[in-house]
Scaffold this active site. Structure first.
Site, mmCIF file in Angstrom:
data_model
loop_
_atom_site.group_PDB
_atom_site.id
_atom_site.type_symbol
_atom_site.label_atom_id
_atom_site.label_comp_id
_atom_site.label_asym_id
_atom_site.label_seq_id
_atom_site.Cartn_x
_atom_site.Cartn_y
_atom_site.Cartn_z
ATOM 1 N N LYS A 81 9.449 -32.342 14.543
ATOM 2 C CA LYS A 81 10.551 -33.397 14.417
ATOM 3 C C LYS A 81 10.826 -34.629 15.698
ATOM 4 O O LYS A 81 10.838 -33.713 16.684
ATOM 5 C CB LYS A 81 12.450 -33.096 14.331
ATOM 6 C CG LYS A 81 13.622 -33.447 13.649
ATOM 7 C CD LYS A 81 14.862 -33.144 13.297
ATOM 8 C CE LYS A 81 16.184 -34.482 13.416
ATOM 9 N NZ LYS A 81 16.901 -33.421 12.644
ATOM 10 N N SER A 156 19.576 -34.361 8.029
ATOM 11 C CA SER A 156 18.478 -34.744 9.040
ATOM 12 C C SER A 156 17.006 -34.397 9.509
ATOM 13 O O SER A 156 16.309 -35.042 9.381
ATOM 14 C CB SER A 156 18.994 -35.829 10.637
ATOM 15 O OG SER A 156 19.055 -34.753 11.334
ATOM 16 N N SER A 180 21.323 -30.596 9.530
ATOM 17 C CA SER A 180 20.439 -31.334 9.621
ATOM 18 C C SER A 180 19.704 -30.122 9.065
ATOM 19 O O SER A 180 18.227 -30.705 8.891
ATOM 20 C CB SER A 180 20.326 -32.232 10.741
ATOM 21 O OG SER A 180 20.795 -33.050 10.871
HETATM 22 N N1 GLN Z 1 24.625 -34.875 8.013
HETATM 23 C C1 GLN Z 1 25.272 -35.021 9.845
HETATM 24 C C2 GLN Z 1 25.719 -35.680 10.096
HETATM 25 O O1 GLN Z 1 25.573 -36.937 9.558
HETATM 26 C C3 GLN Z 1 24.956 -34.072 10.064
HETATM 27 C C4 GLN Z 1 23.533 -34.110 10.998
HETATM 28 C C5 GLN Z 1 22.247 -33.788 11.869
HETATM 29 O O2 GLN Z 1 22.969 -31.992 12.071
HETATM 30 N N2 GLN Z 1 22.196 -34.007 12.738
HETATM 31 O O3 GLN Z 1 26.571 -36.295 11.227
#
Ligand code: GLN
Length: 509
Positions: A81, A156, A180
């Site tokens: 990532k 993400s 994410s």
């Molecule tokens: N979807 C969650 C957010 O937007 C989780 C993001 C993540 O785990 N980095 O905060």
């Protein structure tokens, strides 16, 4: 060997490379060819390292020929990532503000992968600074779900999940602050693990919300996730929040029987509110666990309904502090401005996308004097209470199960204008980060070709239990297939998939 080496898992590759039955160079070549074939449709990567990967593969083969001891991931292609630092490469976090930034060092988890013989094929797309659930918040491109190209891959870590699902790599790293790793794993039909807070060093992961962030693996099998966790887990002097708890032999215990274990179903989760396909899959997943001898019991987490609100206050508060360093002076692309104040304002205005700005505003507000107690303080209270409720539940059961996501992958564009509905997709995943627990997302079925997923939540540092139950569940379910139509779609077949060109207009030149 066949030219379908890209279908092999990480464990198979490493075992064969170490035994001299397979050349790392052939594996890498096969994964590069697969990547070249699928990337025009999927767009999982922000940057690829084809030549560097070939060079690293030759090095592995040379070391093997010289009789050197090879690591547990020898010759295994991986995707990273793009919020994980890899020395000498960019680390954009899918944000304009970091275009041109060169990582001066390598994240500990990545260093450990490299030390184990893994070969990075590239850096993957994400929602800007890991803020989002669909990859649509990337400043550069929209990644597509390999199972259905008009659907999001989740976020993400959507690029990492899509790369694994599409067969580009058997293994990828993501990060998980509120879901994410697990939600994109669910949307793309792969296995994803969010380790216990502190299990994996965060050194070199660009911080979103430091008390919630964890790095973890995505792969096509629980065994590959177990193998990878053993490599990346463990104390790190560079991260004071990394734990000294010994790292378990995850692979060594993964085939052990699970009969007699107790799994909790959360009383506050009203199954009737789930989409029918998700509900049916959830119920058949519970049946499958029962058939494995797992006893299902009800547990109570009364604060669960408050956790999305608490998560978005805490995560955004921490983000507002963490992102203060991207100001055009210390970090970030510098705007050409007339005064110092304008330089700060313009650099941030031009560098950050709308979702990041929204979160900085919300977080700054929640931390501001006069509102701190009403928002941040209260959210921290919910978090403490939730931790207490989880630990009371774990006195009764060995693990807790929920669906990973309340819906299968949604259509690209469906939720971009409705941040609140996007935030709600974290309902089952964000509470786990608040409580610092480990959780595993497992493919459990599908709805009209889109994957569905079961989440197993464990006690702190009980990743071995999750992987063991996950492995039994996976054996009962059958290994998830790869998206069969993908190759056909790539050859321009008109099987109903959206194969229109990817919008890469935002990509840095
Ligand atoms: N979807 C969650 C957010 O937007 C989780 C993001 C993540 O785990 N980095 O905060």
């Amino acid at each position: 060997m066949s030219d379908e080496l890209w279908t092999l898992g990480a464990e198979e590759i490493a075992t064969a490379v170490r035994a001299g039955e397979l050349r790392a160079a052939d594996v890498v070549e096969s994964c590069l060819a697969r990547t070249a074939a699928v990337e025009p449709s999927v767009a999982a990567y922000l940057r690829r390292f084809d030549d560097e990967a070939r060079r690293r593969a030759e090095e592995v083969d040379r070391r093997r020929a010289a009789g050197a001891e090879l690591g547990p991931l020898a010759g295994v292609p991986v995707a990273l990532k793009d919020n994980l630092n890899l020395e000498g490469d960019d680390c954009t976090c899918a944000s304009r503000i970091l275009v041109g930034y060169r990582a001066p060092y390598t994240a500990t988890a990545v260093e450990r992968l490299l030390g184990a013989g893994a070969i990075p094929l590239g850096k993957t797309n994400l929602d800007e600074f890991a803020m989002g659930s669909s990859c649509e918040n990337s400043a550069f491109q929209t990644t597509r779900n390999p199972w259905r190209l008009d659907a999001v891959p989740g976020g993400s870590s959507g690029g990492s999940a899509a790369a694994v699902a599409a067969g580009s790599v058997p293994l990828a790293l993501g990060s998980d602050t509120g879901g994410s790793i697990r939600q994109p794993a669910a949307f793309c039909g792969v296995v994803g693990l969010k380790p216990t807070y502190g299990r994996v060093s965060r050194y070199g992961l660009v911080a979103f919300a430091s008390s919630l962030d964890q790095i973890g693996p995505l792969a096509r099998s629980t065994r590959d996730v177990a193998l990878t966790l053993a490599v990346i887990a463990g104390a790190d002097p560079a991260d004071a929040t990394s734990s000294r708890q010994p790292v378990a032999d995850y692979l060594g215990s993964i085939e052990r029987p699970v009969a007699g274990m107790r799994a909790g179903v959360v009383a506050e989760v009203d199954a009737s509110t789930l989409q029918p396909a998700v509900r049916d899959d959830w119920e058949s997943s519970l049946d499958r666990l029962r058939q494995l001898g797992v006893e299902i019991r009800a547990v109570s987490l009364p604060h669960l309904p408050a956790t999305i609100a608490a998560y978005y206050v805490i995560a955004n508060s921490e983000a507002s502090a963490n992102l203060a360093r991207f100001d055009g002076i210390r970090y970030g692309r510098r705007a050409k401005s007339a005064s110092l104040l304008d330089l700060y304002l313009d650099s941030r205005e031009q560098g950050f996308g709308p979702e990041v700005k929204r979160r900085i505003l919300l977080g700054t507000f929640a931390l501001s004097s006069g509102y701190y107690d009403a928002y941040y303080g209260k959210a921290c209270g919910v978090r403490r209470e939730l931790e207490r409720q989880f630990s009371a539940a774990f006195a009764e059961v060995d693990l807790i199960v929920t669906p990973t996501s309340p819906t299968p992958a949604f259509a690209i564009g469906e939720k971009v204008d409705d941040p609140l509905s996007m935030y709600l997709s974290d309902i089952f995943t964000a509470p786990i980060n608040l409580a610092g627990l480990p959780a595993l997302a497992l493919p459990s079925g599908n709805d009209q070709g889109l994957p569905l997923s079961l989440q197993l939540i464990g006690r702190p540092f009980a990743e071995a239990d999750l992987l063991r139950v996950g492995r039994a569940f996976e054996r009962a379910t059958g290994a998830p297939a790869m998206p069969a139509g993908l190759g056909a779609a790539l050859r321009g077949s008109t099987d109903g998939r959206d194969t229109t060109a990817i919008d890469r207009s935002g990509a840095p030149s």
